[in-house]
Motif scaffolding. Structure first.
Motif, PDB file in Angstrom:
ATOM      1  N   THR A 120      -7.801 -42.771  -3.920  1.00 20.53           N
ATOM      2  CA  THR A 120      -8.749 -41.987  -3.152  1.00 20.53           C
ATOM      3  C   THR A 120      -8.215 -40.568  -3.078  1.00 20.53           C
ATOM      4  O   THR A 120      -7.032 -40.332  -3.290  1.00 20.53           O
ATOM      5  N   THR A 149     -16.113 -49.835  -1.362  1.00 24.94           N
ATOM      6  CA  THR A 149     -17.276 -50.597  -0.889  1.00 24.94           C
ATOM      7  C   THR A 149     -17.578 -51.744  -1.849  1.00 24.94           C
ATOM      8  O   THR A 149     -17.889 -52.860  -1.435  1.00 24.94           O
ATOM      9  N   SER A 162     -25.859 -49.084   5.847  1.00 23.32           N
ATOM     10  CA  SER A 162     -25.576 -47.722   5.405  1.00 23.32           C
ATOM     11  C   SER A 162     -24.073 -47.513   5.441  1.00 23.32           C
ATOM     12  O   SER A 162     -23.391 -48.006   6.336  1.00 23.32           O
ATOM     13  N   VAL A 163     -23.566 -46.779   4.477  1.00 25.94           N
ATOM     14  CA  VAL A 163     -22.117 -46.555   4.420  1.00 25.94           C
ATOM     15  C   VAL A 163     -21.762 -45.301   3.627  1.00 25.94           C
ATOM     16  O   VAL A 163     -22.490 -44.908   2.718  1.00 25.94           O
ATOM     17  N   GLY A 164     -20.649 -44.701   3.970  1.00 26.50           N
ATOM     18  CA  GLY A 164     -20.057 -43.670   3.125  1.00 26.50           C
ATOM     19  C   GLY A 164     -20.049 -42.287   3.706  1.00 26.50           C
ATOM     20  O   GLY A 164     -19.236 -41.454   3.330  1.00 26.50           O
ATOM     21  N   GLU A 165     -20.956 -42.008   4.615  1.00 28.34           N
ATOM     22  CA  GLU A 165     -21.045 -40.679   5.211  1.00 28.34           C
ATOM     23  C   GLU A 165     -21.963 -40.804   6.414  1.00 28.34           C
ATOM     24  O   GLU A 165     -22.682 -41.797   6.558  1.00 28.34           O
ATOM     25  N   PRO A 166     -21.964 -39.788   7.264  1.00 30.24           N
ATOM     26  CA  PRO A 166     -22.856 -39.872   8.422  1.00 30.24           C
ATOM     27  C   PRO A 166     -24.303 -39.933   7.945  1.00 30.24           C
ATOM     28  O   PRO A 166     -24.688 -39.245   7.007  1.00 30.24           O
ATOM     29  N   TRP A 206     -19.031 -47.769   9.572  1.00 30.14           N
ATOM     30  CA  TRP A 206     -17.988 -46.765   9.345  1.00 30.14           C
ATOM     31  C   TRP A 206     -16.680 -47.449   8.945  1.00 30.14           C
ATOM     32  O   TRP A 206     -16.214 -48.362   9.621  1.00 30.14           O
ATOM     33  N   TRP A 207     -16.122 -46.976   7.854  1.00 29.68           N
ATOM     34  CA  TRP A 207     -14.797 -47.428   7.431  1.00 29.68           C
ATOM     35  C   TRP A 207     -14.295 -46.542   6.312  1.00 29.68           C
ATOM     36  O   TRP A 207     -14.916 -45.519   6.010  1.00 29.68           O
ATOM     37  N   GLN A 208     -13.186 -46.906   5.676  1.00 27.43           N
ATOM     38  CA  GLN A 208     -12.544 -46.051   4.674  1.00 27.43           C
ATOM     39  C   GLN A 208     -11.840 -46.907   3.620  1.00 27.43           C
ATOM     40  O   GLN A 208     -11.541 -48.080   3.862  1.00 27.43           O
ATOM     41  N   GLU A 212      -8.895 -46.748   3.043  1.00 29.55           N
ATOM     42  CA  GLU A 212      -7.640 -47.109   3.694  1.00 29.55           C
ATOM     43  C   GLU A 212      -7.786 -48.276   4.661  1.00 29.55           C
ATOM     44  O   GLU A 212      -6.830 -48.993   4.925  1.00 29.55           O
ATOM     45  N   THR A 214      -7.524 -41.176  11.186  1.00 33.49           N
ATOM     46  CA  THR A 214      -8.540 -41.445  10.171  1.00 33.49           C
ATOM     47  C   THR A 214      -8.949 -40.212   9.357  1.00 33.49           C
ATOM     48  O   THR A 214      -9.521 -40.349   8.286  1.00 33.49           O
ATOM     49  N   ARG A 241     -15.545 -35.275   8.349  1.00 33.71           N
ATOM     50  CA  ARG A 241     -14.109 -35.069   8.122  1.00 33.71           C
ATOM     51  C   ARG A 241     -13.615 -33.841   8.883  1.00 33.71           C
ATOM     52  O   ARG A 241     -14.318 -32.839   8.987  1.00 33.71           O
ATOM     53  N   ASN A 260     -15.812 -39.245  -1.908  1.00 29.40           N
ATOM     54  CA  ASN A 260     -14.743 -38.628  -1.162  1.00 29.40           C
ATOM     55  C   ASN A 260     -13.950 -37.704  -2.099  1.00 29.40           C
ATOM     56  O   ASN A 260     -13.306 -38.160  -3.031  1.00 29.40           O
TER      57      ASN A 260
HETATM   58  C1  WT7 Z   1     -14.823 -41.600   4.652  1.00 32.59           C
HETATM   59  C2  WT7 Z   1     -14.105 -42.636   3.847  1.00 32.59           C
HETATM   60  C3  WT7 Z   1     -16.100 -46.793   3.500  1.00 32.59           C
HETATM   61  C4  WT7 Z   1     -16.519 -46.932   2.159  1.00 32.59           C
HETATM   62  C5  WT7 Z   1     -17.059 -45.731   1.484  1.00 32.59           C
HETATM   63  C6  WT7 Z   1     -16.277 -44.477   1.663  1.00 32.59           C
HETATM   64  C7  WT7 Z   1     -16.905 -41.341   5.647  1.00 32.59           C
HETATM   65  C8  WT7 Z   1     -17.721 -43.716   5.669  1.00 32.59           C
HETATM   66  C9  WT7 Z   1     -19.251 -43.639   7.211  1.00 32.59           C
HETATM   67  C10 WT7 Z   1     -20.279 -43.818   8.175  1.00 32.59           C
HETATM   68  C11 WT7 Z   1     -20.006 -41.580   8.793  1.00 32.59           C
HETATM   69  C12 WT7 Z   1     -18.657 -42.362   7.107  1.00 32.59           C
HETATM   70  C13 WT7 Z   1     -15.832 -40.973   6.641  1.00 32.59           C
HETATM   71  C14 WT7 Z   1     -14.623 -41.739   6.128  1.00 32.59           C
HETATM   72  N1  WT7 Z   1     -17.728 -42.445   6.133  1.00 32.59           N
HETATM   73  N2  WT7 Z   1     -18.650 -44.440   6.308  1.00 32.59           N
HETATM   74  N3  WT7 Z   1     -20.912 -44.990   8.330  1.00 32.59           N
HETATM   75  N4  WT7 Z   1     -20.623 -42.759   8.943  1.00 32.59           N
HETATM   76  N5  WT7 Z   1     -19.030 -41.343   7.895  1.00 32.59           N
HETATM   77  O1  WT7 Z   1     -14.906 -44.685   1.605  1.00 32.59           O
HETATM   78  O2  WT7 Z   1     -14.282 -42.856   0.070  1.00 32.59           O
HETATM   79  O3  WT7 Z   1     -12.572 -43.900   1.591  1.00 32.59           O
HETATM   80  O4  WT7 Z   1     -14.374 -42.409   2.488  1.00 32.59           O
HETATM   81  O5  WT7 Z   1     -16.229 -41.724   4.457  1.00 32.59           O
HETATM   82  O6  WT7 Z   1     -15.603 -39.595   6.590  1.00 32.59           O
HETATM   83  O7  WT7 Z   1     -13.400 -41.219   6.549  1.00 32.59           O
HETATM   84  P1  WT7 Z   1     -13.959 -43.472   1.372  1.00 32.59           P
END
Ligand code: WT7
Length: 635
Positions: free
Chosen positions: A249, A296, A370-374, A398-400, A402, A486, A503, A514
């Motif tokens: 990442t 994901t 939904s995932v990945g960004e706000p 929401w997750w990462q 990591e 985070t 971020r 990312n």
């Molecule tokens: C970053 C992590 C998690 C798998 C895909 C991305 C942002 C992730 C959300 C959400 C707002 C989110 C954060 C995080 N993010 N999900 N539901 N709402 N922001 O994984 O590439 O490791 O990125 O994605 O900023 O820190 P990643």
């Protein structure tokens, strides 16, 4: 296989409470439902100062026994993977759990026959075809560590990742279909392979019939190797803390971080979160549109769903091919019940005529993710109203990379949702908001905003950065004492619901990808006409964020459209096409502090056309540059 699903909000609250009071007991009960070759001796050992986290030490297992073998008796004929090709006229593939088991076992023997064993790193650079899933599970079967590189990355990005973890083997495909285009993956690999001395063997899957250049002694076709392989492959006995995979990442320096995930905790974490967030029923069809090259896809196309005995869809194509109705056409055709995608996809589809949605019967849908960004308010409502028809709970997860698995999210149909809020932490997750002084903001009934940290380990947390434990410590554990940081900012409402605001570091999420700005700056700086550059993100209607590059040229160089093209090309080649800056502005200097640090805060505001309040610029070494940059800004 036991069902791990909580069934009501009361049950969620009870589980959450238990996980606070007795985290070890809480996770032990869950872990007990999996197949272990030997029970663990110690549930958890942790120290965020070192940092070190170990779950289920002494436990022995293989993740593929949990994803495949244990289902054979009852679910052997159930479809594990439905594969949907890029071209809607090509046949879908339905692979049952038994078939997948057989394919994985045989391919695991291909790996062995080619000198791969436990602990060896194998790089996968593959399209979204079932063979990607088979190859990754085959690695896990024999204890080899997979390192999947998203098949949109450039040759040099592949080479950097292969070299960082000294992969012995590369698995790829000759070509990939992407919408109306065909991309030659093997050629991209061949270029990378010029600088990857650790690679001994390349296995090539033929996705198309085009002739493929093969290097004697090094390159072998997938099918030829399969012909020579034995059928049965016993699962390697893995320690709970043995490496399962590395996934790179972006970081705030140019070097990608190889996040390390281990076997036991990752299995337990992804399976528990998958079942609880999505709340699948027996015959449901679950589709996550991510690419397996990202976390994901690892956690929620492959490991979580397969360990749960679910039917998971893999889609090779893109949402706009042959037209913008493709996602909805697939939902209708496969009777998808659970649909999990990214806000950037939602926003781009929401811009198209509604006819693309209305042409399809979406009545099978039950849950949207939904995932990945706000996710912004507008996109949330469009998704909820037009896709879910107001009947499908939207889980904003929401997750990462990591965290390995989902951390903050509603449980579908159970947790009250609130547009743009990821809502509440899952059981076992202890988020905290930190203020400017680095103090914890207590979770009372007062709304608050701060930086998001986690104060207790969960099973699927990444254990280290491959080969660089110091950096792991520095990036995640040095901002706040005794907490995992985070990198995100968050708002918490009076009921304790979290909304992730974005971020707070030098990472920008573009179309859900990312991206570290440092890596992009390094690439731009490689251009012979460039002295220095700074890249920042700014809000973009469809992509969420886009990149804005400020570039200083050597005195004798004239800015030109040609240069802009060259700079974009260099970023595309070194980092990948997704990292190309949307806007490039040539400047004579960059705002710097007296210690020589670029003041990105100012550059971000200019890029966002939000210059009413630039804050204090008096401490700059060169305050006059700000006016020049503002006057010529590209809006
Ligand atoms: C970053 C992590 C998690 C798998 C895909 C991305 C942002 C992730 C959300 C959400 C707002 C989110 C954060 C995080 N993010 N999900 N539901 N709402 N922001 O994984 O590439 O490791 O990125 O994605 O900023 O820190 P990643």
């Amino acid at each position: 296989m036991e069902n791990l699903q909580l069934r009501s909000f009361a049950e969620y609250k009870k589980a959450y409470k238990k996980s606070l009071k007795d985290p070890e007991g809480f996770w032990e009960e869950i872990a007990n439902t999996f197949t272990w070759q030997q029970k663990w001796d110690k549930t958890l050992e942790w120290d965020f100062e070192k940092p070190e986290v170990k779950w289920f030490q002494g436990g022995k297992l293989n993740i593929t026994e949990n994803c495949l073998d244990r289902h054979l008796e009852k679910l052997g004929n159930k479809t594990a993977i439905i594969w949907e090709p890029n071209d809607p006229d090509e046949e879908s593939r339905y692979i049952s759990y038994r078939q997948l088991f057989v394919k994985v076992s045989r391919f695991a023997n291909v790996l062995k026959n080619n000198g791969i064993g436990k602990g060896d790193r194998v790089c996968l650079y593959m399209p979204m075809i079932p063979e990607l899933a088979i190859a990754m599970l085959a690695c896990a079967r024999i204890g080899a560590v997979h390192s999947i590189v998203f098949a949109g990355f450039s040759s040099s990005a592949i080479a950097r990742r292969i070299n960082d973890s000294e992969c012995k083997m590369l698995i790829t495909a000759n070509e990939v279909y992407r919408g109306a285009k065909k991309v030659n993956l093997k050629e991209i690999c061949d270029k990378a392979l010029e600088e990857t001395p650790s690679i001994e063997t390349v296995i090539v899957y033929r996705r198309t019939v085009e002739p493929t250049a093969m290097k004697d002694g090094r390159d072998k076709f997938w099918f030829d190797e399969l012909q020579k392989a034995e059928k049965d492959c016993p699962a390697e006995v893995m320690d709970a803390e043995d490496l399962l995979f590395i996934l790179y990442t972006s970081g705030s320096t140019g070097k990608p971080k190889g996040m390390v995930h281990t076997t036991g905790g990752y299995l337990v974490g992804t399976t528990y979160t998958f079942q609880n967030v999505f709340q699948l029923e027996k015959d449901d069809v679950y589709w996550c549109t991510a690419d397996i090259g990202w976390i994901t896809g690892h956690s929620y196309i492959i490991y979580g769903p397969l360990a749960s005995g679910a039917t998971t869809v893999m889609f090779e194509g893109i949402p706009s091919y042959p037209d913008y109705g493709r996602f909805w056409e697939i939902c209708e055709k496969l009777k998808v019940t659970h649909f999990y995608t990214a806000p950037t996809a939602i926003r781009s589809l929401a811009k198209q005529p509604l006819k693309f949605v209305e042409d399809h019967d979406l009545s099978s849908l039950k849950v949207l993710g939904s995932v990945g960004e706000p996710i912004n308010e507008e996109a949330w409502h469009w998704y909820n109203d037009n896709i879910g028809k107001g009947n499908c709970p939207v889980v904003d997860t929401w997750w990462q990379t990591e965290t390995g698995g989902i951390m903050i999210s509603p449980l579908a149909g159970i947790t009250p949702t609130r547009p743009t809020f990821a809502t509440l932490p899952l059981p076992g997750v202890q988020p905290v908001l930190m203020d400017e002084q680095g103090e914890e903001i207590p979770n009372t009934n007062e709304p608050a905003e701060g930086r998001l940290a986690i104060k207790f380990p969960w099973p699927s947390i990444a254990r280290t950065i491959y080969g660089d434990h110091e950096r792991y410590k520095e990036v995640y554990y040095s901002t706040f004492k005794n907490k995992y940081f985070t990198g995100d900012g968050a708002y918490r409402d009076a009921s304790g619901n979290y909304r992730i605001t974005g971020r707070v570091d030098d990472i920008v999420i573009v179309s859900g990808h990312n991206l570290g700005t440092a890596a992009i700056e390094n690439a731009i700086d490689e251009h012979e006409s460039v002295v220095e550059s700074a890249v920042v993100g700014y809000p973009h209607e469809v992509k969420g964020n886009a990149l804005y590059a400020y570039v200083i040229l050597y005195n004798d160089i004239e800015p030109s459209e040609e240069l802009i093209k060259e700079i974009k090309a260099i970023v595309s080649e070194t980092v990948g096409p997704i990292a190309k800056p949307e806007k490039i502005q040539f400047v004579s200097g960059l705002p710097k502090t007296r210690s020589g640090k670029i003041m990105r805060r100012i550059l971000r505001k200019i890029a966002s056309n939000d210059t009413a309040d630039l804050g204090d610029t008096s401490t700059l070494l060169n305050p006059e540059i700000v006016d020049e940059i503002m006057a010529e800004a590209k809006h």
